[in-house]
Scaffold this motif. Structure first.
Motif, PDB file in Angstrom:
ATOM      1  N   ALA A  30       0.832  -1.201   0.000  1.00 30.66           N
ATOM      2  CA  ALA A  30       0.000   0.000   0.000  1.00 30.66           C
ATOM      3  C   ALA A  30       0.869   1.254   0.000  1.00 30.66           C
ATOM      4  CB  ALA A  30      -0.926  -0.002   1.219  1.00 30.66           C
ATOM      5  N   THR A  31       1.970   1.204   0.742  1.00 26.26           N
ATOM      6  CA  THR A  31       2.892   2.350   0.800  1.00 26.26           C
ATOM      7  C   THR A  31       3.563   2.568  -0.551  1.00 26.26           C
ATOM      8  OG1 THR A  31       3.319   1.908   3.139  1.00 26.26           O
ATOM      9  CG2 THR A  31       4.884   3.336   1.989  1.00 26.26           C
ATOM     10  N   GLU A  32       4.050   1.486  -1.147  1.00 23.39           N
ATOM     11  CA  GLU A  32       4.681   1.604  -2.470  1.00 23.39           C
ATOM     12  C   GLU A  32       3.689   2.150  -3.493  1.00 23.39           C
ATOM     13  OE1 GLU A  32       6.845  -1.112  -5.929  1.00 23.39           O
ATOM     14  OE2 GLU A  32       6.496  -1.989  -3.946  1.00 23.39           O
ATOM     15  N   ALA A  33       2.456   1.662  -3.430  1.00 20.89           N
ATOM     16  CA  ALA A  33       1.424   2.130  -4.359  1.00 20.89           C
ATOM     17  C   ALA A  33       1.159   3.629  -4.171  1.00 20.89           C
ATOM     18  CB  ALA A  33       0.138   1.338  -4.151  1.00 20.89           C
ATOM     19  N   PHE A  34       1.159   4.063  -2.919  1.00 20.96           N
ATOM     20  CA  PHE A  34       0.921   5.475  -2.621  1.00 20.96           C
ATOM     21  C   PHE A  34       2.074   6.354  -3.099  1.00 20.96           C
ATOM     22  CE2 PHE A  34       0.808   8.919   0.776  1.00 20.96           C
ATOM     23  CZ  PHE A  34      -0.169   9.656   0.122  1.00 20.96           C
ATOM     24  N   LEU A  35       3.302   5.921  -2.822  1.00 17.88           N
ATOM     25  CA  LEU A  35       4.476   6.723  -3.185  1.00 17.88           C
ATOM     26  C   LEU A  35       4.673   6.810  -4.700  1.00 17.88           C
ATOM     27  CD1 LEU A  35       7.006   5.481  -0.472  1.00 17.88           C
ATOM     28  CD2 LEU A  35       6.002   7.762  -0.632  1.00 17.88           C
ATOM     29  N   THR A  36       4.335   5.734  -5.401  1.00 20.62           N
ATOM     30  CA  THR A  36       4.565   5.684  -6.854  1.00 20.62           C
ATOM     31  C   THR A  36       3.293   5.912  -7.660  1.00 20.62           C
ATOM     32  OG1 THR A  36       4.234   3.273  -6.901  1.00 20.62           O
ATOM     33  CG2 THR A  36       6.484   4.079  -6.544  1.00 20.62           C
ATOM     34  N   HIS A  37       2.187   6.109  -6.964  1.00 19.78           N
ATOM     35  CA  HIS A  37       0.883   6.291  -7.610  1.00 19.78           C
ATOM     36  C   HIS A  37       0.565   5.110  -8.532  1.00 19.78           C
ATOM     37  CE1 HIS A  37      -2.643   8.632  -8.477  1.00 19.78           C
ATOM     38  NE2 HIS A  37      -2.415   8.605  -9.780  1.00 19.78           N
ATOM     39  N   ASP A  38       0.746   3.917  -7.984  1.00 18.27           N
ATOM     40  CA  ASP A  38       0.549   2.683  -8.736  1.00 18.27           C
ATOM     41  C   ASP A  38      -0.829   2.100  -8.372  1.00 18.27           C
ATOM     42  OD1 ASP A  38       0.568   0.108  -9.791  1.00 18.27           O
ATOM     43  OD2 ASP A  38       2.674  -0.241  -9.329  1.00 18.27           O
ATOM     44  N   ASP A  95      -6.926  -3.713   7.548  1.00 17.47           N
ATOM     45  CA  ASP A  95      -7.987  -2.781   7.147  1.00 17.47           C
ATOM     46  C   ASP A  95      -7.414  -1.422   6.743  1.00 17.47           C
ATOM     47  OD1 ASP A  95      -9.982  -4.632   7.584  1.00 17.47           O
ATOM     48  OD2 ASP A  95     -10.545  -3.855   9.560  1.00 17.47           O
ATOM     49  N   HIS A  96      -6.391  -0.971   7.473  1.00 25.68           N
ATOM     50  CA  HIS A  96      -5.775   0.319   7.137  1.00 25.68           C
ATOM     51  C   HIS A  96      -5.027   0.245   5.808  1.00 25.68           C
ATOM     52  CE1 HIS A  96      -6.889   2.643  10.613  1.00 25.68           C
ATOM     53  NE2 HIS A  96      -6.433   1.711  11.444  1.00 25.68           N
ATOM     54  N   ALA A  97      -4.359  -0.881   5.540  1.00 24.50           N
ATOM     55  CA  ALA A  97      -3.712  -1.060   4.235  1.00 24.50           C
ATOM     56  C   ALA A  97      -4.761  -1.017   3.119  1.00 24.50           C
ATOM     57  CB  ALA A  97      -2.948  -2.383   4.204  1.00 24.50           C
ATOM     58  N   TYR A  98      -5.880  -1.671   3.380  1.00 24.91           N
ATOM     59  CA  TYR A  98      -7.003  -1.640   2.424  1.00 24.91           C
ATOM     60  C   TYR A  98      -7.496  -0.205   2.233  1.00 24.91           C
ATOM     61  CZ  TYR A  98     -11.724  -2.399   0.563  1.00 24.91           C
ATOM     62  OH  TYR A  98     -12.856  -2.339  -0.202  1.00 24.91           O
ATOM     63  N   GLY A  99      -7.664   0.520   3.356  1.00 22.47           N
ATOM     64  CA  GLY A  99      -8.170   1.895   3.283  1.00 22.47           C
ATOM     65  C   GLY A  99      -7.250   2.817   2.514  1.00 22.47           C
ATOM     66  N   ILE A 100      -5.942   2.684   2.735  1.00 22.69           N
ATOM     67  CA  ILE A 100      -4.962   3.485   1.999  1.00 22.69           C
ATOM     68  C   ILE A 100      -5.065   3.193   0.505  1.00 22.69           C
ATOM     69  CG2 ILE A 100      -2.483   3.817   1.583  1.00 22.69           C
ATOM     70  CD1 ILE A 100      -2.142   3.174   4.655  1.00 22.69           C
ATOM     71  N   SER A 101      -5.154   1.918   0.169  1.00 24.64           N
ATOM     72  CA  SER A 101      -5.234   1.511  -1.236  1.00 24.64           C
ATOM     73  C   SER A 101      -6.534   1.970  -1.883  1.00 24.64           C
ATOM     74  CB  SER A 101      -5.094  -0.009  -1.344  1.00 24.64           C
ATOM     75  OG  SER A 101      -3.850  -0.420  -0.827  1.00 24.64           O
ATOM     76  N   ARG A 102      -7.603   1.942  -1.114  1.00 28.83           N
ATOM     77  CA  ARG A 102      -8.892   2.406  -1.618  1.00 28.83           C
ATOM     78  C   ARG A 102      -8.837   3.892  -1.953  1.00 28.83           C
ATOM     79  NH1 ARG A 102     -12.416  -0.957  -3.466  1.00 28.83           N
ATOM     80  NH2 ARG A 102     -12.114   0.440  -5.218  1.00 28.83           N
ATOM     81  N   ILE A 103      -8.161   4.667  -1.098  1.00 35.10           N
ATOM     82  CA  ILE A 103      -7.997   6.100  -1.364  1.00 35.10           C
ATOM     83  C   ILE A 103      -7.216   6.327  -2.656  1.00 35.10           C
ATOM     84  CG2 ILE A 103      -6.828   8.208  -0.563  1.00 35.10           C
ATOM     85  CD1 ILE A 103      -7.530   7.348   2.304  1.00 35.10           C
ATOM     86  N   ILE A 104      -6.146   5.542  -2.839  1.00 35.78           N
ATOM     87  CA  ILE A 104      -5.310   5.680  -4.038  1.00 35.78           C
ATOM     88  C   ILE A 104      -6.138   5.442  -5.302  1.00 35.78           C
ATOM     89  CG2 ILE A 104      -3.345   4.716  -5.309  1.00 35.78           C
ATOM     90  CD1 ILE A 104      -2.234   3.914  -2.472  1.00 35.78           C
ATOM     91  N   VAL A 105      -6.961   4.405  -5.261  1.00 31.91           N
ATOM     92  CA  VAL A 105      -7.772   4.049  -6.438  1.00 31.91           C
ATOM     93  C   VAL A 105      -8.912   5.044  -6.648  1.00 31.91           C
ATOM     94  CG1 VAL A 105      -9.344   2.313  -7.367  1.00 31.91           C
ATOM     95  CG2 VAL A 105      -7.202   1.598  -6.300  1.00 31.91           C
ATOM     96  N   ASP A 106      -9.596   5.412  -5.578  1.00 26.78           N
ATOM     97  CA  ASP A 106     -10.790   6.262  -5.705  1.00 26.78           C
ATOM     98  C   ASP A 106     -10.452   7.729  -5.972  1.00 26.78           C
ATOM     99  OD1 ASP A 106     -12.286   4.016  -5.255  1.00 26.78           O
ATOM    100  OD2 ASP A 106     -12.737   4.473  -3.154  1.00 26.78           O
ATOM    101  N   GLN A 107      -9.403   8.238  -5.294  1.00 24.11           N
ATOM    102  CA  GLN A 107      -9.065   9.660  -5.437  1.00 24.11           C
ATOM    103  C   GLN A 107      -8.218   9.923  -6.680  1.00 24.11           C
ATOM    104  OE1 GLN A 107     -10.291  12.062  -3.461  1.00 24.11           O
ATOM    105  NE2 GLN A 107     -11.394  10.536  -2.250  1.00 24.11           N
ATOM    106  N   ASP A 108      -7.325   8.990  -6.995  1.00 24.25           N
ATOM    107  CA  ASP A 108      -6.486   9.081  -8.191  1.00 24.25           C
ATOM    108  C   ASP A 108      -5.776  10.438  -8.306  1.00 24.25           C
ATOM    109  OD1 ASP A 108      -5.309   7.992 -10.427  1.00 24.25           O
ATOM    110  OD2 ASP A 108      -6.899   8.648 -11.793  1.00 24.25           O
TER     111      ASP A 108
END
Length: 221
Positions: A30-38, A95-108
């Motif tokens: 989730a962190t890597e996805a957030f930092l790299t916008h993946d 759940d928090h990893a899921y929430g972070i990832s959900r934000i990445i996908v939904d907010q873009d």
């Protein structure tokens, strides 16, 4: 094949470590996805949540079965009760990893690199990673001294979180075009701060299991 209490306890220990490893992996991805916008990696974390939930239920059921079959006492009882509580905290970390990832996908929204820097995001993740290392070592080696290292590190996260609002306010004053990015980053920092609290809970449970010392309700000095 007849399975005895010692074998069941070893299996519980192994499944607990599997749950810990899985939830650490979820936070890392989730962190890597957030930092790299993946967003693809974020979707992987979201899809893996089902596995986290399945392992959570398995651990709950196995602990309940162990309690019913073997009526454990002393250190064995503390072990099973600790695994139950640790499992609960790990599921919430998932759940928090899921929430972070959900934000990445939904907010873009891609975050400007300077915002990561001023809000000390690298320090947040470095601290979280170190705390995970501590509780993993404490659980695997049955050494409570590693669990105790977590408490000081959690204060680092609390301080960064407490300072983040004022920093965000300053960044918005400089450029109100970053409002959406800073608010998104603030929401995610809050999630990491909560992950730190959950890791601290796990450290307390490990100490309880190993040394029969209850830390949760001790008064702060």
């Amino acid at each position: 094949m007849v399975i005895n209490a010692e074998q069941e306890r070893a299996q519980l220990n192994q499944t607990g470590l599997e749950m810990l490893s899985l939830c650490i992996s979820q936070i890392e991805k989730a962190t890597e996805a957030f930092l790299t916008h993946d967003t693809d990696l974020a979707e992987e974390v979201i899809n893996t949540e089902n596995r986290v939930n399945a392992l959570d239920l398995k651990l709950q059921n196995d602990c309940e079965k162990f309690l019913a079959l073997y009526n454990p006492v002393a250190v064995d009882l503390r072990f099973v009760m600790a695994v139950l509580k640790i499992n609960f905290d790990l599921e919430r970390i998932g759940d928090h990893a899921y929430g972070i990832s959900r934000i990445i996908v939904d907010q873009d929204k891609k975050i400007q690199p300077n915002l990561f820097e001023v809000l000390k995001f690298d320090k947040i993740y470095e601290t979280i990673t170190s705390m995970f290392d501590d509780i993993t070592t404490a659980f695997e080696s049955k050494d409570a001294s590693f669990a105790r290292k977590v408490f000081k590190k959690d204060k680092v996260l609390d301080k960064i979180n407490a300072n983040s609002y004022a920093i965000i306010e300053e960044e918005i004053k400089k450029d109100n075009g970053v409002i959406n990015q800073t608010l998104l980053l603030f929401a995610i920092i809050k999630k990491y701060e909560r992950v730190g609290d959950l890791i601290k809970n796990i450290a307390e449970e490990i100490i309880f299991y190993l040394e029969a010392e209850v830390l949760k309700h001790k008064k702060k000095k």
